[in-house]
Design a protein around this motif. Structure first.
Motif: not given
Length: 388
Positions: A8-11, A76-77, A84-98
Motif C-alpha cells: 500500500v503506497v501512501g499508507a 499516495a499524493a 511541484h506536486a505534479r512533477d513528484g506524482n509523475e516521477r512516483a508513477i514512473e518509478g512504480l511502473l519501472q
C-alpha cells in the motif's frame, strides 16, 4: 491458503491507513505499508502494521519496497504547489511502473475529474471536464498513468473515489462543520445522489478487486447504492444528537443548481478574466483598507495639503467599506447539486456503517473539542482505526 502480497503506497494517508486495518483482518491478504519517512510510519507501527520506508522514485529502493508484492495499491499524493506536486506524482508513477516483474496495480484517482458540480448533459465518463485545479491534476495523472502503464508489463485499474466520509475524512469534517454552524439547509431536501463513499466501503471494494481481479480500466467508487445527501447528513447529525437538517426551498435549490452548473461549464480562463475585471474595480479601495501604512500615509498627505473635501469623501468611503455585512444564509456547496457521476461503478459487499458511528463520534470529539486534550484516552476510546 496462499496469501496475496499487497503493498500500500501512501499508507500514512487517510485512506491508506484504513486499508491496512481492513487487510490485516483478512487471512487471504498479507499487506504492508509504504511511507516516505519514519515519522509517518511511526503511528502505523504502533498499531502493529508492517511498514517499509523509502522513495519509489529510486529504482534500487523501489525493488526493496514493492519487489515481492503481487498487488500494489497506489493512494499516495505529493503535496505542495501544483507544479511541484505534479512533477513528484509523475516521477512516483514512473518509478512504480519501472519496477521489474508483472504486478496488478490499483491506482486511486478522484470523482473530482467530473468537475465541482457534475452535469451529465456535458460531462461524460469518457470525456470528463474538471473545472478546478484538483480535478484537473487528477485527470492529468490518470492519463499519465495510462501512458506509462502501456510501456510496462503491469496491468492496472484506476479507481475514481467519491467524496470519502468516516473518521478522519474530509467530507465528514465538512458535513459536521455545516451541521455545527446551524445556518445550513439541504438543497432539494437531500434527495440528490451524493457520489460519496464511506471509508470502510473503500476498503471493502479494494479487497474485492484484489480477490477477484477486474478487467483493466477505469471505475467509479461510491456507496452502493449511491447514498443521497439526506442519508449522509442524517447519519452525521445523529452523531451530534442534532435534529435533521432542514430543507431549502425548492425554488432556491433550483436557483443554485442552475448557477453552479453554468459556472462549472464556463472555462477557467473566462472565469479568471471576469474575476480580474471585478477585482480591478475594487482594488484601490480594498488595498487602502487592508494596508495600514498606505492608509496612514494617505491621511497625512490630505492633512498636509489641507484637502478637506477629498479627506471627507475618503473617510466616508472608508466607513462604508468597513461596515460588516450581515449574512443570514450561507451559499451552499456546489457538490450538493451534482448529478450521479457517469460510468461503471465497482461492485462490492457494502459494510455496515452504523458500526462505525461510535468511531466517528470519538474522532469528532478528539479533533473538535478544546477540552479533549485533558481527557485524551476517553476521546480516543474505540477509535482504533481512526488514524488521522
Amino acid at each position: 491458503m496462499t496469501q496475496i502480497k499487497v503493498a500500500v503506497v501512501g499508507a500514512g494517508g487517510q485512506i491508506g491507513s484504513n486499508l491496512l486495518f481492513r487487510f490485516s483482518r483478512s487471512s487471504s491478504i498479507r499487506a504492508w505499508g509504504i511511507c516516505r519517512n519514519e515519522l509517518t510510519a511511526a503511528s502505523l507501527r504502533m498499531h502493529g502494521f508492517e511498514v517499509r520506508c523509502g522513495s519509489i522514485t529510486d529504482q534500487a529502493a523501489a525493488h526493496a519496497l514493492v519487489g515481492d508484492s503481487q498487488v500494489i495499491v497506489y493512494c499516495a499524493a505529493a503535496s505542495g504547489m501544483p507544479a511541484h506536486a505534479r512533477d513528484g506524482n509523475e516521477r512516483a508513477i514512473e518509478g512504480l511502473l519501472q519496477a521489474s516483474g508483472q504486478r496488478r496495480i490499483i491506482f486511486f484517482s478522484s470523482a473530482a475529474v467530473y468537475g465541482s458540480c457534475i452535469d451529465v448533459t456535458r460531462n461524460t465518463f469518457k470525456d470528463p471536464r474538471p473545472d478546478f485545479v484538483y480535478g484537473i491534476e487528477k485527470l492529468h495523472l490518470e492519463r499519465h498513468f495510462i501512458r506509462s502503464l502501456r510501456r510496462s508489463q503491469h496491468t492496472g485499474v484506476i479507481v475514481r473515489l467519491g467524496h470519502v466520509y468516516g473518521a478522519g475524512q474530509w467530507l465528514s469534517r465538512a458535513v459536521l462543520s455545516m451541521l455545527s454552524d446551524g445556518k445550513r439547509t439541504l438543497p432539494f431536501n437531500g434527495r440528490l445522489a451524493s457520489n460519496a463513499v464511506h471509508v470502510n466501503n473503500v476498503a471493502a471494494a479494494i479487497e474485492q478487486i484484489m480477490l477477484h481481479w477486474l478487467k483493466p480500466g477505469i471505475y467509479n467508487l461510491f456507496d452502493q447504492p449511491n447514498s443521497t445527501w439526506r442519508t449522509i447528513f442524517d447519519w452525521h447529525s445523529r452523531l451530534l444528537h442534532l435534529p435533521p437538517t432542514t430543507s431549502s426551498e425548492e425554488a432556491e435549490s433550483e436557483y443554485w443548481r442552475i448557477y453552479y452548473r453554468r459556472l462549472s461549464a464556463r472555462p477557467l480562463a473566462v472565469r479568471a478574466i471576469r474575476d480580474i475585471q471585478l477585482w480591478s474595480r475594487v482594488l484601490p479601495r480594498s488595498f487602502v483598507n487592508e494596508c495600514f501604512s498606505v492608509k496612514q500615509f494617505g491621511i497625512s498627505l490630505l492633512a498636509r495639503f489641507q484637502l478637506k473635501t477629498l479627506e471627507r469623501r475618503a473617510l466616508l468611503a472608508q466607513s462604508r467599506a468597513s461596515v460588516p455585512v450581515q449574512i443570514d444564509r450561507i451559499a451552499p456547496e456546489p457538490f450538493l447539486f451534482c448529478d450521479a457521476a457517469p460510468g461503471p461503478q465497482l461492485d462490492y459487499d457494502r459494510t455496515e456503517l452504523e458500526e462505525d458511528a461510535h468511531v466517528v463520534a470519538c474522532w469528532y470529539r478528539r479533533y473538535s473539542s478544546p477540552d479533549s486534550i485533558l481527557n485524551w484516552e476517553a476521546a480516543c476510546g474505540g477509535a482504533e482505526n481512526a488514524f488521522a
